[in-house]
Design an enzyme around this catalytic site. Structure first.
Site, PDB file in Angstrom:
ATOM      1  N   CYS A   1       0.827  -1.211   0.000  1.00 14.16           N
ATOM      2  CA  CYS A   1       0.000   0.000   0.000  1.00 14.16           C
ATOM      3  C   CYS A   1       0.859   1.258   0.000  1.00 14.16           C
ATOM      4  CB  CYS A   1      -0.935  -0.011   1.207  1.00 14.16           C
ATOM      5  SG  CYS A   1      -1.945   1.482   1.352  1.00 14.16           S
TER       6      CYS A   1
ATOM      7  N   CYS B   1      -0.359   4.095   2.208  1.00 11.98           N
ATOM      8  CA  CYS B   1      -0.084   3.899   3.636  1.00 11.98           C
ATOM      9  C   CYS B   1       1.391   4.125   3.953  1.00 11.98           C
ATOM     10  CB  CYS B   1      -0.431   2.467   4.060  1.00 11.98           C
ATOM     11  SG  CYS B   1      -1.961   1.839   3.394  1.00 11.98           S
ATOM     12  N   ASP B   2       2.276   3.625   3.116  1.00 14.60           N
ATOM     13  CA  ASP B   2       3.684   3.513   3.513  1.00 14.60           C
ATOM     14  C   ASP B   2       4.653   4.376   2.710  1.00 14.60           C
ATOM     15  OD1 ASP B   2       2.903   1.644   5.390  1.00 14.60           O
ATOM     16  OD2 ASP B   2       3.125  -0.030   4.002  1.00 14.60           O
TER      17      ASP B   2
END
Ligand code: NAP
Length: 322
Positions: free
Chosen positions: A147, A150-151
């Site tokens: 993701c 997200c990261d």
């Protein structure tokens, strides 16, 4: 005549969607039963995909970030606090063809269902397809991610790789160029599957490089990713690509096997919902990634879990059941 008591609502799945639905239905006095799944491998456990992540920095309310598993533990505590009954088992069969709905855990061939309910909330989520390398479970959340939203932030000025050649891979790669020094797109063929417009954007971006006809056959790194081994699909030659991050973007699989023949599925396997969280079976609602292949975020899953709980409560009320 079945002896199994009839519950108001059974929630199947315990990621952000299912647990939010549990909090809301519990606070509406529906005494929900949440069947949360059971651990069967490192990549398959109750709590959903956040159990496989490390730090979550984009969940509102946590300005300093929170570890994915801790966030899910807190969701769960909140659901329990309002009286959700939680069962740590996997559902093996469902029958939504007649009211009350039937749900089995354990042996699916027993005549008597394990549970029955007037309504069901499906929140079984989806899983990212992985490459199938043994190192993946160890390094997921430690340089290996599924993701970018997200990261990506953790890879400022890093050299990283994205695996895949579809729209997701290009979208991830483009997003990651905001942070990374370079992004190498590793694709197993010599042409992309992604739509033309996405391809054009990728080709026009100076930070994106391409490793064509390449598959990832190894990921090196003890605590975190240090490099990946690529194999040329045309001649079998191997080379090492030094990257500190790898984003796997080769597609997702919704967890809908249980519902084939019971609920309407899209061609890509996701559950069809309409008017919020309604499925094609009255009294069965769906929320989270099992019905969302677009946003796929913890916060959108939680939001749709709330919608499903409210839809469910209103539906039960309209039936005169609540
Ligand atoms: P996808 O279109 O199925 O693409 C998957 C990619 O991963 C393909 O390039 C495939 O290679 C590769 N791949 C699959 N298994 C692999 C493996 N084991 N090892 C290496 N490579 C592998 O999946 P997606 O990109 O997630 O997209 C899913 C759907 O969502 C598509 O309809 C897409 O258009 C849509 N989507 C749209 C957008 C957008 O419009 N902004 C963004 C994201 C997704 P091959 O090409 O060789 O098969």
């Amino acid at each position: 005549m079945s002896e199994t008591p009839i519950r108001n609502v059974i929630i199947i799945g315990s990621g952000p969607a299912g647990l939010t639905a549990a909090i809301y239905t519990a606070r509406a006095n529906l005494e929900p039963l949440l069947i949360e799944g059971e651990p069967s491998s490192t990549s398959d456990q109750p709590g959903g995909q956040l159990m496989l992540t490390t730090e979550v920095e984009n969940f509102p309310g946590w300005p300093d970030g929170i570890m994915g598993p801790e966030l899910m533990m807190r969701f769960r505590e909140q659901a329990l606090r309002f009286g959700t009954e939680v069962i740590t088992r996997k559902v093996s069969k469902v029958d939504f063809s007649a009211q009350p709905f039937s749900v089995w855990v354990g042996d699916p061939d027993t005549a008597e269902p394990t549970y029955r309910a007037r309504s069901i909330i499906v929140s079984t989520g989806a899983q990212s397809l992985m490459l199938g390398l043994p190192e993946e479970s160890r390094l997921l959340g430690h340089g290996l991610s599924t993701c970018a939203t997200c990261d990506g932030f953790f890879f400022r000025d890093h050299d990283i790789a994205v695996v895949g050649g579809g729209d997701s891979a290009i979208e991830e790669a483009l997003f990651l160029t905001k942070f990374a020094r370079s992004v190498t797109l590793v694709h197993r063929r010599d042409e992309l599957r992604a739509s033309k417009i996405m391809q054009d954007r990728a080709f026009a971006n100076d930070k994106i490089k391409f490793a064509w006809n390449s598959t990832v056959v190894g990921i090196t790194g003890d605590q975190t990713v240090e490099s990946i081994t690529l194999e040329d699909t045309t001649n079998g030659e191997r080379r090492e690509l030094p990257v500190t991050g790898v984003f796997v973007a080769i597609g997702h699989k919704p967890n809908t096997d249980l519902f084939k023949g019971q609920l309407q599925l899209e061609d890509n396997g996701y559950l069809v919902t309409h008017d919020g969280s309604l499925t094609d079976v009255e009294g069965v609602f769906a929320c989270g990634d099992v019905q969302d292949h677009v946003y796929r975020q913890a916060i959108t899953a939680a939001g749709s879990g709330c919608m499903a709980a409210i839809d469910c409560e209103r539906w039960l009320e309209a039936q005169g059941e609540h």
